[in-house]
Design a protein around this motif. Structure first.
Motif, PDB file in Angstrom:
ATOM      1  N   THR A 294       0.650  -0.525   0.222  1.00 55.11           N
ATOM      2  CA  THR A 294      -0.055   0.293  -0.046  1.00 55.11           C
ATOM      3  C   THR A 294       0.840   0.960   0.020  1.00 55.11           C
ATOM      4  O   THR A 294       0.342   2.417  -0.564  1.00 55.11           O
ATOM      5  N   LEU A 295       2.144   1.183   1.119  1.00 55.07           N
ATOM      6  CA  LEU A 295       2.882   2.475   0.776  1.00 55.07           C
ATOM      7  C   LEU A 295       3.994   2.480  -0.713  1.00 55.07           C
ATOM      8  O   LEU A 295       4.979   3.388  -0.351  1.00 55.07           O
ATOM      9  N   TYR A 296       3.778   2.067  -0.947  1.00 50.45           N
ATOM     10  CA  TYR A 296       4.757   1.352  -2.444  1.00 50.45           C
ATOM     11  C   TYR A 296       6.049   1.453  -2.480  1.00 50.45           C
ATOM     12  O   TYR A 296       6.678   1.583  -3.316  1.00 50.45           O
ATOM     13  N   ASN A 297       6.385   0.319  -0.682  1.00 51.13           N
ATOM     14  CA  ASN A 297       7.381  -0.264  -1.094  1.00 51.13           C
ATOM     15  C   ASN A 297       7.317  -2.247  -2.164  1.00 51.13           C
ATOM     16  O   ASN A 297       6.337  -2.244  -2.346  1.00 51.13           O
ATOM     17  N   GLU A 298       8.218  -1.597  -2.589  1.00 55.43           N
ATOM     18  CA  GLU A 298       8.647  -3.158  -3.760  1.00 55.43           C
ATOM     19  C   GLU A 298       8.932  -4.309  -3.293  1.00 55.43           C
ATOM     20  O   GLU A 298       8.855  -4.939  -2.516  1.00 55.43           O
TER      21      GLU A 298
END
Ligand code: V47
Ligand code: SF4
Length: 388
Positions: free
Chosen positions: A380-384
């Motif tokens: 959700t927090l755009y960590n890959e």
């Protein structure tokens, strides 16, 4: 040199040479100076934003947006593995564009899930690699703050690593007023229970006059922004939307984005901007025609240019349809949302092509590859999570 491509079944065709050549050859003085600002990383003014809507061709704004997108994120296009829970479609509000809700006095025509039914949905994903649950629905007086605190605690107790993104500012505003708590107090209670982010819904269009015409009775612009500000101040992230393509003007779209840009300067708490195209089936605004795909792509491109402090731009495929979502990846968009698994009804009921929105990870990966981009699963927090 940044090139804009279209790609069909593996065949890449160059459409424009480069954004700088396009700006250099621009005949219109206003567009040329806006283009030069964008290429030199300067912020454009609200007046310039309106000029882009009035005069910017799709080719022009698209090349600039693609330039910005590739400069920051290269060829990556994000998606996540998620499912939705829609606790109820019974709603005390009466938004004219809403095909999904049923009025409180006709609540027997709608649905209302119990805590057990919602936990049953969560448990049905046991063992599956989903990373996010998105909880959003109508505003039902019975589903109040204590009810949702309990639900969140139960979800977290069952599956601690599942990210809970839930409740639009419209639902929260009603819950908090009913519980007689401030947004800060209410959000702290929800955060302590396990709520991690807020979705971007309920923003619609901030302009007072237009908002009063299409959704007069729910939280206003100031209330929506205050709730997101309070969430950001508590360290939570959130998204923002705009409902476009109905009775709003270009200046209204820019006013809306400007209010978001100002809040983002203050808090840096927004992750993603999600333009939502007005769909006209089964609602009280069905007489208004839907805008064209060209206008959709211009909307994405100008959002990318105007919201220079938003890290991501999302095309929500259940609303836009798969092909247009693919196309949007060439007009500033870097995210297509998630697998969804047929768990939302908001857009199918408003006439979207996607009547049963569900995609496997493989479908999403193929869809992104066909558009010439590199698929990246994110949280959700755009960590890959995985680069394909
Ligand atoms: O606020 C309702 C919209 C929104 C219609 O944050 C309509 O990741 C078009 O906000 N035509 C709720 N739009 C959905 C939403 C959302 C969706 C996906 C991801 C995220 C996120 C947020 O749906 C409402 C309203 O703007 N909506 N009816 C309609 N007829
Ligand atoms: Fe209720 Fe949301 Fe539909 Fe408005 S858009 S009627 S607040 S469910």
């Amino acid at each position: 040199m940044v090139n804009l491509h279209t790609q069909t079944q593996g065949m890449t065709k160059e459409v424009y040479s480069s954004a700088d050549e396009l700006v250099a050859s621009q005949q219109d003085g206003d567009l040329k100076s806006i283009g030069e600002k964008v290429l030199s990383a300067q912020r454009i003014t609200p007046e310039e934003g309106v000029v882009l809507f009035e005069k910017g061709s799709l080719g022009f704004v698209g090349a600039l947006a693609n330039y910005l997108r590739e400069k920051k994120l290269g060829n990556k296009a994000y998606f996540n593995r998620n499912f939705h829970i829609e606790p109820t479609n019974v709603c005390i509000f009466t938004c004219d564009f809403c095909a999904y809700s049923r009025r409180y006095k006709h609540r027997e025509e709608g649905w209302e899930l119990s805590e057990e039914q919602m936990m049953h949905i969560v448990k049905s994903y046991d063992g599956q690699p989903v990373t996010e649950v998105h909880i959003v629905g109508g505003v039902h007086p019975k589903l109040n703050l204590p009810f949702f605190i309990e639900l969140i605690k139960k979800i977290k107790a069952h599956r601690p690593e599942l990210h809970i993104k839930g409740y639009t500012a419209v639902e929260l505003d009603y819950m908090f007023r009913k519980a007689k708590v401030t947004p800060e107090e209410g959000l702290k209670l929800l955060q302590d229970a396990g709520l991690q982010s807020l979705p971007g819904g309920g923003a619609e269009i901030f302009n007072k006059e237009v908002r009063n015409k299409i959704c007069a009775d729910k939280v206003d612009a100031e209330g929506w922004l205050n709730i997101h500000r309070a969430a950001h101040n508590l360290g939570m992230h959130s998204n923002a939307t705009i409902l476009y393509g109905h009775i709003e003007s270009f200046a209204d779209r820019i006013e809306h984005m400007d209010m978001l840009r100002q809040l983002q300067d203050e808090t840096r708490g927004f992750n993603t901007f999600i333009p939502l195209k007005f769909r006209n089936q089964n609602n009280d605004m069905s007489h208004i025609p839907e805008v064209s795909v060209i206008e959709d792509m211009r909307m994405y491109a100008i959002s990318k240019i105007y919201l220079d402090n938003f890290p991501h731009l999302k095309a929500y495929w259940p609303m836009l349809g798969r092909q247009n979502a693919q196309l949007a990846l060439s007009f500033g968009v870097d995210d297509l949302d998630g697998t969804i698994d047929d768990t939302t009804k908001i857009y199918s009921m408003a006439g979207s092509e996607e009547q049963n929105p569900s995609m496997s990870t493989e479908d999403l990966v193929n869809m992104i590859r066909q558009a010439g981009r590199q698929p990246v699963e994110r949280d959700t927090l755009y960590n890959e999570i995985k680069v394909y």
